[in-house]
Write an enzyme that holds these catalytic residues in place. Structure first.
Site, mmCIF file in Angstrom:
data_model
loop_
_atom_site.group_PDB
_atom_site.id
_atom_site.type_symbol
_atom_site.label_atom_id
_atom_site.label_comp_id
_atom_site.label_asym_id
_atom_site.label_seq_id
_atom_site.Cartn_x
_atom_site.Cartn_y
_atom_site.Cartn_z
ATOM 1 N N HIS A 129 33.236 -9.960 -50.925
ATOM 2 C CA HIS A 129 33.902 -9.140 -51.939
ATOM 3 C C HIS A 129 35.190 -8.470 -51.477
ATOM 4 O O HIS A 129 35.800 -7.728 -52.239
ATOM 5 C CB HIS A 129 32.935 -8.059 -52.467
ATOM 6 C CG HIS A 129 32.612 -6.998 -51.449
ATOM 7 N ND1 HIS A 129 31.579 -7.106 -50.558
ATOM 8 C CD2 HIS A 129 33.191 -5.802 -51.185
ATOM 9 C CE1 HIS A 129 31.519 -6.031 -49.794
ATOM 10 N NE2 HIS A 129 32.494 -5.224 -50.150
HETATM 11 C C1 UD1 Z 1 34.218 -1.079 -53.402
HETATM 12 C C2 UD1 Z 1 34.802 -0.429 -52.155
HETATM 13 C C3 UD1 Z 1 34.474 -1.280 -50.944
HETATM 14 C C4 UD1 Z 1 32.978 -1.539 -50.837
HETATM 15 C C5 UD1 Z 1 32.457 -2.126 -52.137
HETATM 16 C C6 UD1 Z 1 30.956 -2.226 -52.071
HETATM 17 C C7 UD1 Z 1 36.909 0.826 -52.432
HETATM 18 C C8 UD1 Z 1 38.360 0.803 -52.232
HETATM 19 N N1 UD1 Z 1 36.272 -0.354 -52.253
HETATM 20 O O1 UD1 Z 1 34.838 -2.332 -53.584
HETATM 21 O O2 UD1 Z 1 34.888 -0.600 -49.766
HETATM 22 O O3 UD1 Z 1 32.746 -2.423 -49.765
HETATM 23 O O4 UD1 Z 1 32.811 -1.249 -53.240
HETATM 24 O O5 UD1 Z 1 30.442 -3.101 -53.026
HETATM 25 O O6 UD1 Z 1 36.357 1.848 -52.745
HETATM 26 N N2 UD1 Z 1 33.158 -4.084 -61.182
HETATM 27 C C9 UD1 Z 1 32.278 -4.352 -62.204
HETATM 28 N N3 UD1 Z 1 31.139 -3.592 -62.294
HETATM 29 C C10 UD1 Z 1 30.849 -2.585 -61.438
HETATM 30 C C11 UD1 Z 1 31.765 -2.300 -60.402
HETATM 31 C C12 UD1 Z 1 32.914 -3.061 -60.291
HETATM 32 O O7 UD1 Z 1 32.490 -5.262 -63.010
HETATM 33 O O8 UD1 Z 1 29.786 -1.944 -61.572
HETATM 34 C C13 UD1 Z 1 34.365 -4.933 -61.039
HETATM 35 C C14 UD1 Z 1 35.581 -4.417 -61.811
HETATM 36 O O9 UD1 Z 1 36.265 -5.514 -62.293
HETATM 37 C C15 UD1 Z 1 36.378 -3.746 -60.691
HETATM 38 C C16 UD1 Z 1 36.066 -4.598 -59.478
HETATM 39 O O10 UD1 Z 1 34.718 -4.990 -59.652
HETATM 40 O O11 UD1 Z 1 37.754 -3.712 -60.987
HETATM 41 C C17 UD1 Z 1 36.227 -3.867 -58.157
HETATM 42 O O12 UD1 Z 1 35.469 -2.651 -58.137
HETATM 43 P P1 UD1 Z 1 35.905 -1.442 -57.171
HETATM 44 O O13 UD1 Z 1 34.880 -0.373 -57.190
HETATM 45 O O14 UD1 Z 1 37.318 -1.037 -57.445
HETATM 46 O O15 UD1 Z 1 35.958 -2.092 -55.743
HETATM 47 P P2 UD1 Z 1 34.885 -3.009 -55.014
HETATM 48 O O16 UD1 Z 1 35.487 -4.352 -54.794
HETATM 49 O O17 UD1 Z 1 33.579 -2.907 -55.709
HETATM 50 N N1 UDP Z 2 23.167 -5.602 -51.353
HETATM 51 C C1 UDP Z 2 22.230 -5.739 -52.394
HETATM 52 N N2 UDP Z 2 22.392 -6.733 -53.304
HETATM 53 C C2 UDP Z 2 23.411 -7.650 -53.234
HETATM 54 C C3 UDP Z 2 24.353 -7.503 -52.184
HETATM 55 C C4 UDP Z 2 24.203 -6.465 -51.280
HETATM 56 O O1 UDP Z 2 21.267 -4.965 -52.451
HETATM 57 O O2 UDP Z 2 23.477 -8.543 -54.096
HETATM 58 C C5 UDP Z 2 23.004 -4.481 -50.408
HETATM 59 C C6 UDP Z 2 23.106 -4.833 -48.939
HETATM 60 O O3 UDP Z 2 21.857 -5.276 -48.433
HETATM 61 C C7 UDP Z 2 23.516 -3.507 -48.328
HETATM 62 C C8 UDP Z 2 24.497 -2.978 -49.377
HETATM 63 O O4 UDP Z 2 24.108 -3.596 -50.607
HETATM 64 O O5 UDP Z 2 22.407 -2.623 -48.248
HETATM 65 C C9 UDP Z 2 25.909 -3.353 -48.977
HETATM 66 O O6 UDP Z 2 26.757 -3.250 -50.063
HETATM 67 P P1 UDP Z 2 28.172 -4.015 -50.121
HETATM 68 O O7 UDP Z 2 28.117 -5.273 -49.331
HETATM 69 O O8 UDP Z 2 28.526 -4.084 -51.560
HETATM 70 O O9 UDP Z 2 29.141 -2.943 -49.459
HETATM 71 P P2 UDP Z 2 29.765 -2.722 -47.998
HETATM 72 O O10 UDP Z 2 28.623 -2.486 -47.079
HETATM 73 O O11 UDP Z 2 30.578 -3.929 -47.651
HETATM 74 O O12 UDP Z 2 30.646 -1.540 -48.165
#
Ligand code: UD1
Ligand code: UDP
Length: 366
Positions: free
Chosen positions: A206
């Site tokens: 992601h």
């Molecule tokens: C965010 C964090 C990242 C973390 C990740 C965990 C920042 C800058 N990034 O990235 O560090 O590793 O979360 O998963 O804070 N979206 C949905 N539904 C949701 C959430 C997001 O559709 O419930 C989609 C939207 O199109 C959104 C995109 O995902 O624009 C990105 O979401 P965002 O929270 O901005 O960043 P992540 O890539 O999730």
């Molecule tokens: N995770 C989950 N379901 C998924 C993918 C990840 O429960 O489909 C869990 C994973 O095991 C860990 C946490 O979500 O506990 C990590 O989240 P993510 O990878 O989104 O964020 P990051 O750690 O990179 O910030």
């Protein structure tokens, strides 16, 4: 003491659940309030984690949603400030490195509210990662820095942060895993997906550096090719889903099992039983290290070098072509000998609670 916990994204819930539980066992009901920023909002990115991890319903939902970095950060700050004014906490507790973390720390700093930062001191030394900016700011303005690996001490020292703010307590994400081990073992997610334990590659990706540009199409093509050798299951993060569907001529690739994001119990069940994991997630590098499951990280760097030095993590670089090497590497790799890093033992949150709310010496001696 009154504590405000701020969470907003999938990994935040996993890191904070044990801290809330440990603090609730020390301080009476009514001394805790939970704020959910709403950065993640789909049921499979948010609510299912609160349910499965036993986090009480948030007291405040800020509903900031998605947006640019500035929009998300600004909206969170604007909506959190009145909550702090009304709740009048003595301490704000926030984990990780997401935009919700940055916004919470900045808001609290301007209101002279002390902050405890959980998972402090990680550095990738790559300022093009939004998380790296968030980590530096969070650590600069927090009063209690809770560290989960020893390299964090040197990283913080190099930024002029004194030892009096640092507490090496261990990894609260591993606390959650340890606490739910029986329910994870009972989940049987591989069988539900028609997969044999020990046979498949589990994929999560992601990071913007990988999925927001031309590397995504290449990565999917390499995974599809790999799926001819071993089953590949890929619970797709919503950011990645959006970017995949925007690719020219997108159609789901053959062989690959692309599925919705999974809840915590099913995901950890799949992770535990995987032959290997390919990821760019921070948390998953740590969980695989604890579980002893081979992990390949599709990134140029990691802020979690302990997972490479002591664990099962291999950095592939930001290079989709490296995916092709995975079967040969696995075939030639001796069975992973690993030990969890120090203090990744299921008790980190209790150590945090000991520091924030020490047991009453009179009760202990009674
Ligand atoms: C965010 C964090 C990242 C973390 C990740 C965990 C920042 C800058 N990034 O990235 O560090 O590793 O979360 O998963 O804070 N979206 C949905 N539904 C949701 C959430 C997001 O559709 O419930 C989609 C939207 O199109 C959104 C995109 O995902 O624009 C990105 O979401 P965002 O929270 O901005 O960043 P992540 O890539 O999730
Ligand atoms: N995770 C989950 N379901 C998924 C993918 C990840 O429960 O489909 C869990 C994973 O095991 C860990 C946490 O979500 O506990 C990590 O989240 P993510 O990878 O989104 O964020 P990051 O750690 O990179 O910030």
């Amino acid at each position: 003491m009154r504590i405000l916990y701020v969470v907003g994204t999938r990994p935040n819930f996993v890191k904070t659940a044990p801290v809330i539980a440990a603090m609730r066992s020390r301080l009476p009901e009514g001394r805790h309030a939970i704020v959910h920023t709403g950065q993640h909002y789909d049921r499979l990115m948010s609510e299912i984690f609160l349910d499965e991890l036993g986090v009480p319903a948030p007291d405040h939902m800020l509903e900031v949603g998605s947006g640019t970095h500035a929009q998300q950060t600004a909206r969170t700050m604007e909506r959190l400030e009145p909550v702090i004014e009304n709740e009048k906490p003595d301490l704000l507790v926030v984990p990780g490195d997401v935009n919700s973390t940055l916004a919470a720390v900045l808001t609290a700093a301007k209101m002279e509210l002390p902050v405890a930062h959980v998972e402090s001191g990680l550095r990738s030394f790559d300022l093009s990662m939004p998380e790296e900016v968030n980590r530096i700011v969070a650590d600069r303005f927090s009063s209690h820095l809770f560290l989960h690996s020893e390299e964090a001490i040197g990283n913080l020292r190099a930024e002029g942060i004194g030892p009096e703010r640092m507490h090496f307590v261990g990894n609260t994400m591993i606390d959650t895993l340890v606490a739910l081990q029986d329910r994870i073992a009972a989940a049987g997610a591989a069988a539900k997906l028609g997969l044999s334990p020990g046979s498949y590659l589990l994929v999560t990706l992601h990071r913007p550096a990988l999925v927001d540009g031309p590397l995504l199409a290449d990565t999917v093509a390499h995974l599809s090719h790999l799926a001819q050798d071993m089953p590949v299951v890929f619970p797709v993060h919503p950011r990645t889903r959006k970017m995949m569907e925007a690719l020219p001529d997108w159609s789901p690739p053959t062989g690959l099992q692309l599925i919705e994001p999974l809840g915590y119990l099913d995901f950890l069940s799949l992770e535990t039983d995987a032959r290997a994991v390919l990821t760019d997630s921070g948390g998953i590098q740590e969980e695989t290290t604890f579980l002893g499951v081979p992990c390949f990280t599709l990134r140029a760097n990691t802020e979690r070098p302990v997972t490479v030095d002591l664990g099962t993590n291999t950095l592939l670089g930001l290079d989709p072509a490296a995916i092709a090497e995975i079967p040969a590497t696995l075939a030639n790799q001796p069975t992973a000998q690993h030990e969890p890093p120090p203090l990744w033992d299921g008790h980190a949150a209790e150590r945090i609670a000991d520091i924030l709310s020490p047991p009453d010496p009179e009760l202990l001696s009674a």
